[in-house]
Design a protein around this motif. Structure first.
Motif, PDB file in Angstrom:
ATOM      1  N   VAL A 155     -15.370 -12.697-140.677  1.00 42.62           N
ATOM      2  CA  VAL A 155     -14.872 -11.403-140.202  1.00 42.62           C
ATOM      3  C   VAL A 155     -13.725 -11.698-139.226  1.00 42.62           C
ATOM      4  O   VAL A 155     -13.955 -11.960-138.044  1.00 42.62           O
ATOM      5  CB  VAL A 155     -15.993 -10.604-139.484  1.00 42.62           C
ATOM      6  CG1 VAL A 155     -15.486  -9.243-139.033  1.00 42.62           C
ATOM      7  CG2 VAL A 155     -17.221 -10.452-140.383  1.00 42.62           C
ATOM      8  N   PRO A 156     -12.491 -11.722-139.744  1.00 41.75           N
ATOM      9  CA  PRO A 156     -11.359 -12.120-138.901  1.00 41.75           C
ATOM     10  C   PRO A 156     -10.956 -11.015-137.922  1.00 41.75           C
ATOM     11  O   PRO A 156     -10.944  -9.836-138.286  1.00 41.75           O
ATOM     12  CB  PRO A 156     -10.219 -12.357-139.909  1.00 41.75           C
ATOM     13  CG  PRO A 156     -10.775 -12.087-141.266  1.00 41.75           C
ATOM     14  CD  PRO A 156     -12.092 -11.421-141.128  1.00 41.75           C
ATOM     15  N   VAL A 157     -10.675 -11.401-136.697  1.00 42.53           N
ATOM     16  CA  VAL A 157     -10.149 -10.450-135.686  1.00 42.53           C
ATOM     17  C   VAL A 157      -8.939 -11.101-135.005  1.00 42.53           C
ATOM     18  O   VAL A 157      -8.889 -12.317-134.856  1.00 42.53           O
ATOM     19  CB  VAL A 157     -11.205 -10.063-134.623  1.00 42.53           C
ATOM     20  CG1 VAL A 157     -12.311  -9.218-135.226  1.00 42.53           C
ATOM     21  CG2 VAL A 157     -11.788 -11.286-133.944  1.00 42.53           C
ATOM     22  N   VAL A 158      -8.003 -10.257-134.581  1.00 37.18           N
ATOM     23  CA  VAL A 158      -6.810 -10.757-133.893  1.00 37.18           C
ATOM     24  C   VAL A 158      -7.042 -10.658-132.389  1.00 37.18           C
ATOM     25  O   VAL A 158      -7.273  -9.567-131.859  1.00 37.18           O
ATOM     26  CB  VAL A 158      -5.558  -9.952-134.301  1.00 37.18           C
ATOM     27  CG1 VAL A 158      -4.339 -10.404-133.495  1.00 37.18           C
ATOM     28  CG2 VAL A 158      -5.301 -10.097-135.795  1.00 37.18           C
ATOM     29  N   LEU A 159      -7.011 -11.790-131.712  1.00 34.47           N
ATOM     30  CA  LEU A 159      -7.220 -11.800-130.251  1.00 34.47           C
ATOM     31  C   LEU A 159      -6.145 -12.658-129.583  1.00 34.47           C
ATOM     32  O   LEU A 159      -6.411 -13.352-128.600  1.00 34.47           O
ATOM     33  CB  LEU A 159      -8.611 -12.362-129.917  1.00 34.47           C
ATOM     34  CG  LEU A 159      -9.812 -11.423-130.108  1.00 34.47           C
ATOM     35  CD1 LEU A 159     -11.110 -12.149-129.808  1.00 34.47           C
ATOM     36  CD2 LEU A 159      -9.726 -10.183-129.222  1.00 34.47           C
ATOM     37  N   ASP A 160      -4.927 -12.599-130.131  1.00 33.71           N
ATOM     38  CA  ASP A 160      -3.911 -13.554-129.649  1.00 33.71           C
ATOM     39  C   ASP A 160      -3.485 -13.335-128.195  1.00 33.71           C
ATOM     40  O   ASP A 160      -2.992 -14.263-127.563  1.00 33.71           O
ATOM     41  CB  ASP A 160      -2.716 -13.642-130.608  1.00 33.71           C
ATOM     42  CG  ASP A 160      -2.120 -12.291-130.947  1.00 33.71           C
ATOM     43  OD1 ASP A 160      -2.475 -11.296-130.277  1.00 33.71           O
ATOM     44  OD2 ASP A 160      -1.294 -12.237-131.880  1.00 33.71           O
ATOM     45  N   GLU A 161      -3.695 -12.135-127.652  1.00 33.28           N
ATOM     46  CA  GLU A 161      -3.369 -11.965-126.219  1.00 33.28           C
ATOM     47  C   GLU A 161      -4.261 -12.862-125.353  1.00 33.28           C
ATOM     48  O   GLU A 161      -3.844 -13.327-124.295  1.00 33.28           O
ATOM     49  CB  GLU A 161      -3.523 -10.502-125.789  1.00 33.28           C
ATOM     50  CG  GLU A 161      -2.453  -9.563-126.351  1.00 33.28           C
ATOM     51  CD  GLU A 161      -1.027  -9.934-125.939  1.00 33.28           C
ATOM     52  OE1 GLU A 161      -0.830 -10.464-124.828  1.00 33.28           O
ATOM     53  OE2 GLU A 161      -0.106  -9.713-126.759  1.00 33.28           O
ATOM     54  N   PHE A 162      -5.484 -13.111-125.831  1.00 33.44           N
ATOM     55  CA  PHE A 162      -6.432 -13.910-125.046  1.00 33.44           C
ATOM     56  C   PHE A 162      -6.202 -15.415-125.218  1.00 33.44           C
ATOM     57  O   PHE A 162      -6.607 -16.200-124.360  1.00 33.44           O
ATOM     58  CB  PHE A 162      -7.867 -13.500-125.401  1.00 33.44           C
ATOM     59  CG  PHE A 162      -8.129 -12.066-125.042  1.00 33.44           C
ATOM     60  CD1 PHE A 162      -8.467 -11.721-123.746  1.00 33.44           C
ATOM     61  CD2 PHE A 162      -7.969 -11.060-125.980  1.00 33.44           C
ATOM     62  CE1 PHE A 162      -8.654 -10.398-123.387  1.00 33.44           C
ATOM     63  CE2 PHE A 162      -8.153  -9.732-125.633  1.00 33.44           C
ATOM     64  CZ  PHE A 162      -8.500  -9.391-124.339  1.00 33.44           C
ATOM     65  N   LEU A 163      -5.512 -15.744-126.317  1.00 33.19           N
ATOM     66  CA  LEU A 163      -5.119 -17.138-126.535  1.00 33.19           C
ATOM     67  C   LEU A 163      -4.199 -17.614-125.405  1.00 33.19           C
ATOM     68  O   LEU A 163      -4.171 -18.792-125.051  1.00 33.19           O
ATOM     69  CB  LEU A 163      -4.394 -17.230-127.885  1.00 33.19           C
ATOM     70  CG  LEU A 163      -4.430 -18.541-128.646  1.00 33.19           C
ATOM     71  CD1 LEU A 163      -5.861 -18.945-128.960  1.00 33.19           C
ATOM     72  CD2 LEU A 163      -3.625 -18.416-129.938  1.00 33.19           C
ATOM     73  N   LYS A 164      -3.458 -16.687-124.809  1.00 33.72           N
ATOM     74  CA  LYS A 164      -2.558 -17.020-123.690  1.00 33.72           C
ATOM     75  C   LYS A 164      -3.338 -17.547-122.487  1.00 33.72           C
ATOM     76  O   LYS A 164      -2.773 -18.176-121.603  1.00 33.72           O
ATOM     77  CB  LYS A 164      -1.749 -15.790-123.282  1.00 33.72           C
ATOM     78  CG  LYS A 164      -0.805 -15.292-124.360  1.00 33.72           C
ATOM     79  CD  LYS A 164      -0.143 -13.977-123.953  1.00 33.72           C
ATOM     80  CE  LYS A 164       0.825 -13.496-125.038  1.00 33.72           C
ATOM     81  NZ  LYS A 164       1.314 -12.130-124.753  1.00 33.72           N
ATOM     82  N   ALA A 165      -4.642 -17.248-122.445  1.00 33.50           N
ATOM     83  CA  ALA A 165      -5.494 -17.764-121.364  1.00 33.50           C
ATOM     84  C   ALA A 165      -6.413 -18.875-121.882  1.00 33.50           C
ATOM     85  O   ALA A 165      -7.239 -19.398-121.146  1.00 33.50           O
ATOM     86  CB  ALA A 165      -6.327 -16.632-120.772  1.00 33.50           C
ATOM     87  N   GLY A 166      -6.263 -19.213-123.173  1.00 36.89           N
ATOM     88  CA  GLY A 166      -7.088 -20.272-123.743  1.00 36.89           C
ATOM     89  C   GLY A 166      -8.439 -19.791-124.222  1.00 36.89           C
ATOM     90  O   GLY A 166      -9.396 -20.564-124.265  1.00 36.89           O
ATOM     91  N   GLY A 167      -8.516 -18.526-124.607  1.00 42.31           N
ATOM     92  CA  GLY A 167      -9.805 -17.992-125.063  1.00 42.31           C
ATOM     93  C   GLY A 167      -9.679 -17.175-126.335  1.00 42.31           C
ATOM     94  O   GLY A 167      -8.582 -16.795-126.733  1.00 42.31           O
ATOM     95  N   SER A 168     -10.828 -16.927-126.978  1.00 45.41           N
ATOM     96  CA  SER A 168     -10.846 -16.055-128.157  1.00 45.41           C
ATOM     97  C   SER A 168     -12.219 -15.397-128.293  1.00 45.41           C
ATOM     98  O   SER A 168     -12.830 -15.047-127.275  1.00 45.41           O
ATOM     99  CB  SER A 168     -10.423 -16.826-129.400  1.00 45.41           C
ATOM    100  OG  SER A 168     -10.169 -15.908-130.444  1.00 45.41           O
ATOM    101  N   VAL A 169     -12.675 -15.269-129.536  1.00 47.30           N
ATOM    102  CA  VAL A 169     -13.869 -14.465-129.841  1.00 47.30           C
ATOM    103  C   VAL A 169     -15.095 -14.869-129.004  1.00 47.30           C
ATOM    104  O   VAL A 169     -15.674 -14.061-128.267  1.00 47.30           O
ATOM    105  CB  VAL A 169     -14.227 -14.590-131.347  1.00 47.30           C
ATOM    106  CG1 VAL A 169     -15.508 -13.829-131.671  1.00 47.30           C
ATOM    107  CG2 VAL A 169     -13.073 -14.093-132.204  1.00 47.30           C
TER     108      VAL A 169
END
Ligand code: ARG
Length: 287
Positions: free
Chosen positions: A264-278
């Motif tokens: 179940v893919p989700v887009v969380l690229d704003e959180f990648l800027k802090a080194g995090g995701s799902v």
């Protein structure tokens, strides 16, 4: 033509059956990149706060749509990383081992999560050793996989084993991009249902000795390549059937499908800027 039925049993006879989950999340009301404590973070890389909020809501709605329970904790002003609820503690069966953060920037989060858990009736073991909760602790069957090397101390592994009375397997992380265990290993099946425990991991994140440990314990694990690991593809949350993961991890998603899971893919690229995701955004209250 072959029709792939993802609900079918695998050739091995294993069925991927979802189990109801209980999660804790923290709304990203104060989320930003205000300091840099991992290689992903660059204060010049501004967060689009509206987009971050929308992405986080899609994640929460995804869990609700899958039938899971999602509780919320109030975000503290001045704690931009508190959205990463996984770091707040490790909770198993009414007991919690609280977090004690490595960096002073996040120190206040430990008490906030512990207070919330106590108020909900969890018995919280107050930590004396540095550890970042489910960021470095993954519950799997009767045991706990525990990461060390960047954030959580080895002493905390021992404290955790005593606090929650479970065997703990220590694993050493060696690549600063994969500074938490939950960006190097994804628990696909926790082994508490009918199917055996199942994980995916990126071998390059671990020391030689820990790679050997993982090979011995999980000879059939799904190996994730660097490309998928680099988009934090392993920072995924599984209910035993559905695996919620970053949308950019496309070949990992394909491998999961072949293994009988439904990605179940989700887009969380704003959180990648802090080194995090799902997974970082999700604390599981394990039963
Ligand atoms: N910026 C946060 C930190 O460096 C990200 C935490 C990610 N959380 C996780 N469970 N891996 O602490």
């Amino acid at each position: 033509m072959t029709v792939v039925d993802t609900h079918a049993r695998l050739p091995t006879g294993i069925a991927r059956t979802p189990r109801d989950r209980h999660y804790l999340m923290c709304p990203p009301a104060h989320f930003e990149v205000a300091y840099a404590i991992n290689p992903w973070m660059d204060v010049a890389n501004l967060v689009d706060v509206d987009r971050a909020r929308q992405q986080w809501e899609v994640l929460r709605d995804t869990y609700l749509r899958l039938g899971h329970r999602v509780d919320l904790i109030d975000p503290l002003p001045g704690q931009p990383d508190m959205v990463f609820a996984a770091n707040g503690a490790l909770v198993i069966g009414g007991r919690a081992y609280g977090a004690m953060f490595r960096f002073p920037e996040r120190a206040a989060e430990g008490g906030a999560y512990a207070a919330w858990l106590s108020a909900q009736g969890y018995r919280v073991h107050e930590p004396r050793r540095t550890n970042e909760g489910e960021g470095d602790f993954l519950a799997l069957g009767s045991m706990i996989l525990a990461g060390t090397g960047f954030r959580t101390s080895l002493e905390a592994h021992i404290e955790l084993a005593e606090a929650l009375d479970r065997p703990v397997v220590s694993l050493e992380l060696v690549d600063p991009r994969f500074y938490h265990l939950d960006v190097a290993i994804a628990v696909l099946d926790d082994g508490n249902g009918t199917a055996p425990a199942d994980i995916a991991y990126f071998p390059g994140a671990f020391s030689r000795h820990s790679r050997r440990t993982l090979r011995d314990l999980f000879p059939d694990a799904l190996l994730c390549d660097e490309e998928d690991a680099r988009v934090l593809g392993l920072n995924a949350v599984s209910d035993g059937h559905h695996v919620v993961l970053p949308a950019a991890a496309t070949s990992l998603a394909a491998s999961l499908r072949r293994r009988g899971y439904t990605p179940v893919p989700v887009v969380l690229d704003e959180f990648l800027k802090a080194g995090g995701s799902v997974k970082c955004c999700t604390m599981e209250m394990h039963r």
